[in-house]
Design a protein around this motif. Structure first.
Motif, short mmCIF file in Angstrom:
data_model
loop_
_atom_site.label_atom_id
_atom_site.label_comp_id
_atom_site.label_asym_id
_atom_site.label_seq_id
_atom_site.Cartn_x
_atom_site.Cartn_y
_atom_site.Cartn_z
N ALA A 151 39.36 7.89 -2.90
CA ALA A 151 37.92 7.82 -3.14
C ALA A 151 37.53 6.48 -3.75
O ALA A 151 36.50 5.90 -3.39
N LEU A 152 38.37 5.96 -4.64
CA LEU A 152 38.08 4.65 -5.22
C LEU A 152 38.20 3.54 -4.18
O LEU A 152 37.42 2.58 -4.21
N LEU A 188 30.59 5.28 1.73
CA LEU A 188 30.15 5.38 0.34
C LEU A 188 29.79 6.82 -0.02
O LEU A 188 30.15 7.31 -1.10
N ALA A 189 29.10 7.48 0.89
CA ALA A 189 28.74 8.88 0.64
C ALA A 189 29.98 9.77 0.56
O ALA A 189 30.10 10.61 -0.34
N LEU A 190 30.92 9.59 1.49
CA LEU A 190 32.13 10.41 1.48
C LEU A 190 32.99 10.12 0.25
O LEU A 190 33.56 11.03 -0.35
N GLY A 191 33.10 8.85 -0.12
CA GLY A 191 33.88 8.49 -1.30
C GLY A 191 33.29 9.05 -2.58
O GLY A 191 34.01 9.55 -3.45
N GLY A 192 31.97 8.99 -2.71
CA GLY A 192 31.32 9.56 -3.89
C GLY A 192 31.45 11.07 -3.95
O GLY A 192 31.68 11.64 -5.02
N SER A 218 33.55 13.17 -6.82
CA SER A 218 32.95 14.24 -7.62
C SER A 218 33.71 15.56 -7.48
O SER A 218 33.63 16.40 -8.37
N ARG A 219 34.43 15.72 -6.39
CA ARG A 219 35.19 16.96 -6.17
C ARG A 219 36.67 16.83 -6.54
O ARG A 219 37.41 17.79 -6.39
#
Length: 128
Positions: free
Chosen positions: A67-68, A112-116, A120-121
């Protein structure tokens, strides 16, 4: 400059034919757009894999690290793609990388949306 004028076809007149680039012509705009699209695609894939790991659908890998990677690579793709779009002279098909810049920006936004979402999960974010 409005969006329809940027996306207008090159067949506007006889001088427009001279502006169109050959398919195999390598320009700096095309190289920058391609490089930013690859970086954004890396962010998108890393974000998708991180989200799959965070939701338990993938057993291997570190969701937080992926994710990072997505959160670092995707904005780079967005920024470089946006710079290519803003500096491209002419419309689509002129060889200035306008289409590739738009694709890079869209891939970067998705990454960016998938990584964020994956961050969060991830399990480490739930320990607070």
């Amino acid at each position: 400059m409005s969006l329809p004028s940027v996306l207008a076809p090159v067949h506007a007149g006889p001088s427009a034919h001279l502006l169109a680039a050959d398919v195999l012509t390598v320009s700096t705009g095309r190289v920058a757009a391609s490089a930013s699209a690859v970086v954004a695609l890396v962010g998108l894939v890393a974000g998708a894999l991180a989200l799959a790991r965070a939701t338990g659908r993938l057993r291997s890998g570190n969701a937080r690290a992926r994710a990072l990677v997505a959160l670092v690579a995707s904005p780079i793709g967005i920024v470089v793609g946006a710079v290519v779009v803003l500096t491209a002279e002419g419309g689509l098909g002129t060889g200035n990388g306008l289409g590739g810049g738009v694709v890079a920006a869209l891939l970067g936004l998705a990454g960016l949306a998938l990584g964020g979402l994956a961050l969060s999960r991830s399990p480490l974010s739930r320990t607070a």
